[in-house]
Each structure stands twice: as C-alpha cells, then as structure tokens.
Enzyme design. Structure first.
Site, PDB file in Angstrom:
ATOM      1  N   ASP A  41      26.412   4.489  29.800  1.00  0.00           N
ATOM      2  CA  ASP A  41      26.983   3.436  30.115  1.00  0.00           C
ATOM      3  C   ASP A  41      26.678   3.246  31.608  1.00  0.00           C
ATOM      4  O   ASP A  41      27.312   3.962  32.627  1.00  0.00           O
ATOM      5  CB  ASP A  41      28.648   3.358  29.932  1.00  0.00           C
ATOM      6  CG  ASP A  41      28.710   3.601  28.572  1.00  0.00           C
ATOM      7  OD1 ASP A  41      28.326   4.524  27.978  1.00  0.00           O
ATOM      8  OD2 ASP A  41      29.932   3.146  27.876  1.00  0.00           O
TER       9      ASP A  41
ATOM     10  N   GLU B 163      27.092  -1.673  28.443  1.00  0.00           N
ATOM     11  CA  GLU B 163      28.265  -2.614  28.117  1.00  0.00           C
ATOM     12  C   GLU B 163      29.058  -2.695  29.225  1.00  0.00           C
ATOM     13  O   GLU B 163      29.917  -3.585  29.195  1.00  0.00           O
ATOM     14  CB  GLU B 163      29.112  -1.572  26.946  1.00  0.00           C
ATOM     15  CG  GLU B 163      29.691  -0.359  27.342  1.00  0.00           C
ATOM     16  CD  GLU B 163      30.983  -0.091  26.678  1.00  0.00           C
ATOM     17  OE1 GLU B 163      31.277  -0.695  25.573  1.00  0.00           O
ATOM     18  OE2 GLU B 163      31.749   0.770  27.208  1.00  0.00           O
ATOM     19  N   ASN B 164      28.732  -1.792  30.427  1.00  0.00           N
ATOM     20  CA  ASN B 164      29.691  -2.189  31.423  1.00  0.00           C
ATOM     21  C   ASN B 164      28.948  -2.508  32.955  1.00  0.00           C
ATOM     22  O   ASN B 164      29.471  -2.416  33.650  1.00  0.00           O
ATOM     23  CB  ASN B 164      30.334  -0.718  31.723  1.00  0.00           C
ATOM     24  CG  ASN B 164      31.163  -0.292  30.851  1.00  0.00           C
ATOM     25  OD1 ASN B 164      30.677   1.004  30.166  1.00  0.00           O
ATOM     26  ND2 ASN B 164      32.380  -0.819  30.527  1.00  0.00           N
TER      27      ASN B 164
ATOM     28  N   ASN C 266      32.203  -1.531  22.734  1.00  0.00           N
ATOM     29  CA  ASN C 266      33.549  -2.628  22.623  1.00  0.00           C
ATOM     30  C   ASN C 266      33.615  -3.434  23.731  1.00  0.00           C
ATOM     31  O   ASN C 266      34.410  -4.518  23.676  1.00  0.00           O
ATOM     32  CB  ASN C 266      34.914  -1.610  22.806  1.00  0.00           C
ATOM     33  CG  ASN C 266      34.893  -0.395  24.027  1.00  0.00           C
ATOM     34  OD1 ASN C 266      33.972  -0.040  24.240  1.00  0.00           O
ATOM     35  ND2 ASN C 266      35.716  -0.617  24.527  1.00  0.00           N
ATOM     36  N   HIS C 267      32.755  -3.237  24.811  1.00  0.00           N
ATOM     37  CA  HIS C 267      32.704  -4.418  25.763  1.00  0.00           C
ATOM     38  C   HIS C 267      31.612  -5.447  25.798  1.00  0.00           C
ATOM     39  O   HIS C 267      31.172  -6.230  26.703  1.00  0.00           O
ATOM     40  CB  HIS C 267      32.665  -3.658  27.243  1.00  0.00           C
ATOM     41  CG  HIS C 267      33.735  -3.066  27.717  1.00  0.00           C
ATOM     42  ND1 HIS C 267      34.830  -3.793  27.873  1.00  0.00           N
ATOM     43  CD2 HIS C 267      34.068  -1.654  27.923  1.00  0.00           C
ATOM     44  CE1 HIS C 267      35.911  -2.992  28.212  1.00  0.00           C
ATOM     45  NE2 HIS C 267      35.232  -1.659  28.312  1.00  0.00           N
TER      46      HIS C 267
ATOM     47  N   HIS D 293      28.850   5.000  19.899  1.00  0.00           N
ATOM     48  CA  HIS D 293      29.786   4.714  20.927  1.00  0.00           C
ATOM     49  C   HIS D 293      31.288   4.880  20.544  1.00  0.00           C
ATOM     50  O   HIS D 293      31.957   4.167  19.677  1.00  0.00           O
ATOM     51  CB  HIS D 293      29.652   3.108  21.153  1.00  0.00           C
ATOM     52  CG  HIS D 293      30.252   2.808  22.417  1.00  0.00           C
ATOM     53  ND1 HIS D 293      29.554   2.815  23.708  1.00  0.00           N
ATOM     54  CD2 HIS D 293      31.421   1.883  22.544  1.00  0.00           C
ATOM     55  CE1 HIS D 293      30.414   2.273  24.811  1.00  0.00           C
ATOM     56  NE2 HIS D 293      31.415   1.934  24.073  1.00  0.00           N
TER      57      HIS D 293
ATOM     58  N   HIS E  64      30.378   5.785  25.581  1.00  0.00           N
ATOM     59  CA  HIS E  64      31.705   5.072  26.141  1.00  0.00           C
ATOM     60  C   HIS E  64      32.864   5.756  26.952  1.00  0.00           C
ATOM     61  O   HIS E  64      33.499   5.312  27.477  1.00  0.00           O
ATOM     62  CB  HIS E  64      32.416   4.835  24.322  1.00  0.00           C
ATOM     63  CG  HIS E  64      33.776   4.407  24.744  1.00  0.00           C
ATOM     64  ND1 HIS E  64      34.058   3.340  24.917  1.00  0.00           N
ATOM     65  CD2 HIS E  64      35.008   4.914  24.172  1.00  0.00           C
ATOM     66  CE1 HIS E  64      35.455   2.984  25.022  1.00  0.00           C
ATOM     67  NE2 HIS E  64      35.972   4.038  24.736  1.00  0.00           N
TER      68      HIS E  64
ATOM     69  N   HIS F  45      32.523   7.869  29.253  1.00  0.00           N
ATOM     70  CA  HIS F  45      32.039   7.658  30.707  1.00  0.00           C
ATOM     71  C   HIS F  45      31.993   9.119  31.095  1.00  0.00           C
ATOM     72  O   HIS F  45      31.907   9.432  32.479  1.00  0.00           O
ATOM     73  CB  HIS F  45      32.659   6.792  31.373  1.00  0.00           C
ATOM     74  CG  HIS F  45      32.589   5.333  31.005  1.00  0.00           C
ATOM     75  ND1 HIS F  45      32.668   4.385  32.082  1.00  0.00           N
ATOM     76  CD2 HIS F  45      32.033   4.835  30.137  1.00  0.00           C
ATOM     77  CE1 HIS F  45      32.516   3.083  31.332  1.00  0.00           C
ATOM     78  NE2 HIS F  45      31.963   3.590  30.213  1.00  0.00           N
TER      79      HIS F  45
HETATM   80 FE   LIG Z   1      31.565   2.239  28.568  1.00  0.00          FE
HETATM   81 FE   LIG Z   2      33.031   1.421  25.606  1.00  0.00          FE
END
Ligand SMILES: [Fe+2]
Ligand SMILES: [Fe+2]
Length: 257
Positions: free
Chosen positions: A8, A39-40, A68-69, A150, A175, A177
């Site tokens: 990520d 995603e981030n 999820n983001h 993820h 996910h 991190h």
């Molecule tokens: Fe993430």
């Molecule tokens: Fe995530």
C-alpha cells in the site's frame, strides 16, 4: 519473469518515495512486471484518476490493486469502469464498478493474470474470496497468476497462500501496512508473504499521524485521520518465476536517504 509488488502506497510521502525509486529499481532488478497497491495513494484514502494514470503512463506500473479503500475518492468508480488495469477486490458484491482481475500480455509474450482479493475477517462485508478465486481460475487461463490478498487477519492471508499453492505464482498480502518476515516459496511453487508492508511514513500509526490515530482510541469521537510524516520507507517484494512457478521471493526496502 521478474515481478515487483509494492505494498500500500500511503499519501504524498509514499508516492514521492515510489517515484524516486521505481525507475532505478526497474533497471537494477531487471523488472518485467510491476504491481502496486494504491488504495491509500490519495491522502491515505483511495486513489484519484490522475494518480492512477500517472503511475501507468509515467512510471510504467502494469497493474494497480486496491482494497477496502478502493472507492474512497468521489466518482472514482468511473475510473475503475474505464481502466481495466486498476483493480478492486474481485469478491466485492456483483454490481460493484470495475473488475477484480485482469489478464495482460507482456512484451515477452506471456499472459499474466492478476487477481485482487479481500479478506473477510475484520474487513467490510464481501463475498467469499476462496470461492471467488476458484471461479476466476476456472474461467481464465494464463502463463502466470499473481494474487494480491488484501486482508487484516494474518491467518486468512496464510490460508489463501496455501489454498493457491501450485495454482498461483505469487500470493502477496497487503492492507495491514506492517511488513511481515515470512516471505517464502511454498512447496507447490507459490511465492508468499503475509504482508508486504506499506510504502509510506513509518513514524505514525499504520501511516497516519500518531495524534489523530491515538485520539480514536482515547476519545468517544476521534479526530480526522491525517497522513503521517517521517521515516518514509518503500517496502516491496521481488518474485522471480520460471514457467508457472516462483523460484524466489526477496524483500526490498528503500528509504529517501
Ligand atoms: Fe492500505
Ligand atoms: Fe486496506
């Protein structure tokens, strides 16, 4: 093939670090294929159309995965619909914009199938990732299968690694991190790691400022998350494959200095 996966990428600090290192990594590691979890990328939440296009056009990223983001940025569903190389988890419910897998042809003439899955333990509601990946693999044929799992639970990521051992060349976790030290090639020839770790600032709480994150544990209503600063690290894994299987997986760590 030589494949680089970046975990990520968090906010502007993560993007800057990736831009600083990816061109050199491509040369030094003789990369054939690059997958990045984005995603981030936008302020820690979601990804913008502009960032995705820049990564594809200027940095030569082959596939961007998310989690999820995926849909945090307003109207990003349109980008997911028009750009097949930008993936959201395949096990989101039917009707979700975009796709969860993509098959690309490399200049070397290989077909690479990239699949983005999301775990269900301590994660938003989604369909079963195990049955979902079975359905994709029953339909699609490729020289190489690469999976971004993820997931929050280490157990769920490891279970997916074993589930796909021998069917995918790589199952890499994203996910949390937080990089894990368990990168290995499973007996069936699947390169596996529970979490690659983020590319972003490590002086916060999973990439967010300590104060904003702590407030969410200490107060009834926490503060808005803000991307942290300091100790920016790029975490990636290099997977080398022969035929349909992986022969090695190696951790890559880069900083700005
Ligand atoms: Fe993430
Ligand atoms: Fe995530």
């Amino acid at each position: 093939m030589r494949i680089l996966f970046l975990g990520d990428v968090v906010g502007e600090p993560g993007r800057r670090l990736m831009e600083a290192h990816l061109p050199a990594l491509r040369r030094e590691l003789a990369l054939d294929f690059v997958v990045v979890n984005g995603e981030n990328a936008a302020h820690g939440h979601g990804i913008t159309d502009r960032i995705a296009q820049q990564w594809f056009d200027e940095l030569g990223v082959d596939v961007i995965t998310t989690g999820n983001h995926a849909f945090d940025v307003k109207d990003i569903g349109l980008t997911f619909q028009k750009e097949p190389r930008l993936l959201r988890p395949a096990n989101y419910p039917p009707g979700t914009p975009g796709g969860g897998h993509v098959k690309l042809h490399t200049p070397g003439g290989q077909e690479v199938l990239v699949i983005n899955l999301m775990g269900r333990v301590h994660m938003p509601t989604c369909d079963d990732p195990f049955r979902c990946v079975d359905a994709i693999l029953a339909k699609e044929r490729a020289d190489l299968v690469l999976v971004d799992m993820h997931a929050e639970a280490t157990s769920e990521a490891q279970a997916m690694g074993w589930y796909l051992d021998g069917r995918a060349a790589a199952v890499v976790g994203t996910h949390t991190h937080v990089p894990t030290l368990d990168a290995k090639v499973l007996p069936g020839g699947t390169a596996y790691v529970t979490d690659i770790g983020m590319t972003g600032p490590y002086l916060g709480v999973i990439g967010m400022k300590r104060e904003s994150s702590l407030s969410r544990f200490l107060k009834a209503k926490g503060e808005r998350y803000e991307v942290a600063e300091g100790d920016c690290q790029l975490h990636a894994v290099l997977v080398v494959t022969e035929g349909k299987k992986a022969v090695s997986i190696e951790r890559i760590l880069k900083t700005l200095s």
